[in-house]
Design a protein around this motif. Sequence first.
Motif, PDB file in Angstrom:
ATOM      1  N   ARG A   1       1.437   3.481 -10.906  1.00 53.17           N
ATOM      2  CA  ARG A   1       1.695   3.800  -9.474  1.00 53.17           C
ATOM      3  C   ARG A   1       0.416   4.636  -9.255  1.00 53.17           C
ATOM      4  O   ARG A   1       0.279   5.474  -9.937  1.00 53.17           O
ATOM      5  CB  ARG A   1       3.150   4.194  -8.990  1.00 53.17           C
ATOM      6  N   ARG A   2       0.333   5.001  -7.702  1.00 54.22           N
ATOM      7  CA  ARG A   2      -0.015   6.230  -7.275  1.00 54.22           C
ATOM      8  C   ARG A   2       0.781   6.742  -6.384  1.00 54.22           C
ATOM      9  O   ARG A   2       1.592   6.422  -5.766  1.00 54.22           O
ATOM     10  CB  ARG A   2      -1.397   5.914  -6.649  1.00 54.22           C
TER      11      ARG A   2
ATOM     12  N   MET B   1      -1.622   7.367   5.727  1.00 53.92           N
ATOM     13  CA  MET B   1      -1.543   7.775   4.367  1.00 53.92           C
ATOM     14  C   MET B   1      -2.781   7.643   3.498  1.00 53.92           C
ATOM     15  O   MET B   1      -2.974   8.649   2.686  1.00 53.92           O
ATOM     16  CB  MET B   1      -0.344   6.961   3.719  1.00 53.92           C
ATOM     17  N   ASP B   2      -3.458   6.769   3.689  1.00 54.77           N
ATOM     18  CA  ASP B   2      -4.708   6.400   2.984  1.00 54.77           C
ATOM     19  C   ASP B   2      -5.751   7.362   3.174  1.00 54.77           C
ATOM     20  O   ASP B   2      -6.769   7.647   2.625  1.00 54.77           O
ATOM     21  CB  ASP B   2      -5.087   5.003   3.212  1.00 54.77           C
ATOM     22  N   ARG B   3      -5.787   8.373   4.326  1.00 58.30           N
ATOM     23  CA  ARG B   3      -6.653   9.208   4.408  1.00 58.30           C
ATOM     24  C   ARG B   3      -6.280  10.574   3.862  1.00 58.30           C
ATOM     25  O   ARG B   3      -7.033  11.625   3.578  1.00 58.30           O
ATOM     26  CB  ARG B   3      -6.362   9.897   6.076  1.00 58.30           C
ATOM     27  N   GLU B   4      -5.038  10.704   3.051  1.00 58.06           N
ATOM     28  CA  GLU B   4      -4.864  11.527   1.920  1.00 58.06           C
ATOM     29  C   GLU B   4      -5.115  11.178   0.535  1.00 58.06           C
ATOM     30  O   GLU B   4      -5.368   9.990   0.419  1.00 58.06           O
ATOM     31  CB  GLU B   4      -3.227  11.957   1.897  1.00 58.06           C
ATOM     32  N   VAL B   5      -5.303  12.059  -0.382  1.00 57.93           N
ATOM     33  CA  VAL B   5      -5.633  11.787  -1.654  1.00 57.93           C
ATOM     34  C   VAL B   5      -4.258  11.227  -2.447  1.00 57.93           C
ATOM     35  O   VAL B   5      -3.205  11.599  -2.299  1.00 57.93           O
ATOM     36  CB  VAL B   5      -6.122  12.801  -2.640  1.00 57.93           C
ATOM     37  N   TRP B   6      -4.789  10.074  -3.082  1.00 56.65           N
ATOM     38  CA  TRP B   6      -3.760   9.361  -3.862  1.00 56.65           C
ATOM     39  C   TRP B   6      -3.818  10.067  -5.324  1.00 56.65           C
ATOM     40  O   TRP B   6      -4.908   9.710  -5.838  1.00 56.65           O
ATOM     41  CB  TRP B   6      -3.501   7.757  -3.946  1.00 56.65           C
ATOM     42  N   ASN B   7      -2.826  10.205  -6.068  1.00 57.05           N
ATOM     43  CA  ASN B   7      -2.993  10.957  -7.305  1.00 57.05           C
ATOM     44  C   ASN B   7      -2.099   9.784  -8.446  1.00 57.05           C
ATOM     45  O   ASN B   7      -1.172   9.112  -8.003  1.00 57.05           O
ATOM     46  CB  ASN B   7      -2.251  12.199  -7.527  1.00 57.05           C
ATOM     47  N   PRO B   8      -2.847   9.675  -9.477  1.00 57.64           N
ATOM     48  CA  PRO B   8      -2.284   8.461 -10.404  1.00 57.64           C
ATOM     49  C   PRO B   8      -0.942   9.097 -10.860  1.00 57.64           C
ATOM     50  O   PRO B   8      -0.351  10.118 -10.866  1.00 57.64           O
ATOM     51  CB  PRO B   8      -3.173   8.773 -11.818  1.00 57.64           C
ATOM     52  N   SER B   9       0.206   8.105 -11.086  1.00 53.38           N
ATOM     53  CA  SER B   9       1.327   8.437 -11.597  1.00 53.38           C
ATOM     54  C   SER B   9       1.639   7.542 -12.644  1.00 53.38           C
ATOM     55  O   SER B   9       0.908   6.864 -13.195  1.00 53.38           O
ATOM     56  CB  SER B   9       2.282   8.138 -10.368  1.00 53.38           C
ATOM     57  N   GLN B  10       2.912   7.550 -12.938  1.00 58.40           N
ATOM     58  CA  GLN B  10       3.468   6.694 -14.155  1.00 58.40           C
ATOM     59  C   GLN B  10       3.501   5.254 -13.895  1.00 58.40           C
ATOM     60  O   GLN B  10       3.461   4.774 -12.609  1.00 58.40           O
ATOM     61  CB  GLN B  10       4.733   7.164 -14.594  1.00 58.40           C
TER      62      GLN B  10
ATOM     63  N   GLN C   1       9.432  14.417   0.123  1.00 61.04           N
ATOM     64  CA  GLN C   1       8.894  13.065   0.603  1.00 61.04           C
ATOM     65  C   GLN C   1       8.015  12.511  -0.294  1.00 61.04           C
ATOM     66  O   GLN C   1       7.007  13.448  -0.837  1.00 61.04           O
ATOM     67  CB  GLN C   1       7.986  12.922   1.942  1.00 61.04           C
ATOM     68  N   CYS C   2       8.174  11.243  -0.969  1.00 62.02           N
ATOM     69  CA  CYS C   2       7.181  10.929  -1.971  1.00 62.02           C
ATOM     70  C   CYS C   2       6.707   9.664  -1.604  1.00 62.02           C
ATOM     71  O   CYS C   2       7.649   8.562  -1.338  1.00 62.02           O
ATOM     72  CB  CYS C   2       7.935  10.945  -3.486  1.00 62.02           C
ATOM     73  N   ASN C   3       5.574   9.418  -1.446  1.00 60.29           N
ATOM     74  CA  ASN C   3       4.847   8.177  -1.039  1.00 60.29           C
ATOM     75  C   ASN C   3       4.528   7.793  -2.359  1.00 60.29           C
ATOM     76  O   ASN C   3       3.703   8.153  -3.067  1.00 60.29           O
ATOM     77  CB  ASN C   3       3.539   8.511  -0.069  1.00 60.29           C
ATOM     78  N   LEU C   4       4.718   6.464  -2.623  1.00 65.54           N
ATOM     79  CA  LEU C   4       4.184   5.629  -3.846  1.00 65.54           C
ATOM     80  C   LEU C   4       3.325   4.630  -3.311  1.00 65.54           C
ATOM     81  O   LEU C   4       3.997   3.625  -2.445  1.00 65.54           O
ATOM     82  CB  LEU C   4       5.503   5.308  -4.630  1.00 65.54           C
ATOM     83  N   ASP C   5       2.444   4.114  -4.110  1.00 68.05           N
ATOM     84  CA  ASP C   5       1.577   2.910  -3.955  1.00 68.05           C
ATOM     85  C   ASP C   5       1.487   2.139  -5.120  1.00 68.05           C
ATOM     86  O   ASP C   5       1.138   2.610  -6.362  1.00 68.05           O
ATOM     87  CB  ASP C   5       0.112   3.485  -3.772  1.00 68.05           C
ATOM     88  N   TYR C   6       2.092   1.010  -5.030  1.00 69.65           N
ATOM     89  CA  TYR C   6       2.194  -0.046  -6.154  1.00 69.65           C
ATOM     90  C   TYR C   6       1.071  -1.290  -5.726  1.00 69.65           C
ATOM     91  O   TYR C   6       0.941  -1.733  -4.578  1.00 69.65           O
ATOM     92  CB  TYR C   6       3.578  -0.997  -6.132  1.00 69.65           C
ATOM     93  N   HIS C   7       0.587  -1.603  -7.128  1.00 67.30           N
ATOM     94  CA  HIS C   7      -0.538  -2.759  -6.873  1.00 67.30           C
ATOM     95  C   HIS C   7      -0.316  -3.537  -7.951  1.00 67.30           C
ATOM     96  O   HIS C   7      -0.519  -2.998  -9.234  1.00 67.30           O
ATOM     97  CB  HIS C   7      -1.918  -2.032  -6.617  1.00 67.30           C
ATOM     98  N   PRO C   8      -0.366  -4.986  -7.887  1.00 65.40           N
ATOM     99  CA  PRO C   8      -0.193  -5.882  -8.917  1.00 65.40           C
ATOM    100  C   PRO C   8      -1.253  -5.983 -10.014  1.00 65.40           C
ATOM    101  O   PRO C   8      -0.831  -5.892 -11.268  1.00 65.40           O
ATOM    102  CB  PRO C   8      -0.111  -6.940  -8.306  1.00 65.40           C
ATOM    103  N   GLU C   9      -2.534  -5.278  -9.651  1.00 62.02           N
ATOM    104  CA  GLU C   9      -3.616  -5.315 -10.514  1.00 62.02           C
ATOM    105  C   GLU C   9      -3.407  -4.281 -11.569  1.00 62.02           C
ATOM    106  O   GLU C   9      -3.964  -4.229 -12.590  1.00 62.02           O
ATOM    107  CB  GLU C   9      -5.031  -5.337  -9.903  1.00 62.02           C
ATOM    108  N   ARG C  10      -2.627  -3.192 -10.882  1.00 65.11           N
ATOM    109  CA  ARG C  10      -2.400  -1.952 -11.994  1.00 65.11           C
ATOM    110  C   ARG C  10      -1.219  -2.138 -12.588  1.00 65.11           C
ATOM    111  O   ARG C  10      -0.861  -1.301 -13.407  1.00 65.11           O
ATOM    112  CB  ARG C  10      -2.506  -0.747 -11.185  1.00 65.11           C
TER     113      ARG C  10
END
Length: 188
Positions: free
Chosen positions: A13-14, A1-10, A62-71
């Motif tokens: 999240r990305r 997944m990390d080979r694809e671009v992550w777009n900013p979300s609400q 399919q929706c891939n979501l990336d959550y990070h505590p620092e964000r």
Amino acid sequence: MDREVWNPSQSGRRKQDFGPKVNFKKRKVRLGSFSGLPALSRALVVRMQREPSLAGFEPVEQCNLDYHPERGAAIEPHLDDSWLWGERLVTVNMLSDTTLTMSLPAEGEGAGEGEVRVAVRLPRRCLVMLHGEARHRWKHAIHREDIQRRRVCSTYRELSAEFLPGGGQAQLGTQLLDIASGFNGTPV
């Protein structure tokens, strides 16, 4: 997944979207640049379809979501649309454990005084399916305090009856299913 671009979300999240362009307010669906689900999902979808509770599950989004505590990543309590999306919502939780919070507004006398909340532990690498009342009555959320480490998840959605044979938009539904099942997708 990390080979694809992550777009900013609400809410910090990305995301990566693999699905049609949708305007839920106007109830419009366009194919846009939808080229299918990603190739890396084929084996997982086939494996899901072997499970009796997911028999006949044909995801078109399919929706891939990336959550990070620092964000400060989170997702507020919500119900997913039921005009386009069908009975089952399936999420695969990856990389870290988290908690899914399910909430139901209180009913009857004193209804404004609270709601019922249930914390559902999601271990790393688990699959959760929402259907029935959990899908249509209970809101679901991931709260900021429940993101301790990077969390990546993939949510898969199937079509509603409106887009299946006999429905008012069955022809469009057939197109969406054909494209999705080619597993040639890139994020839109």
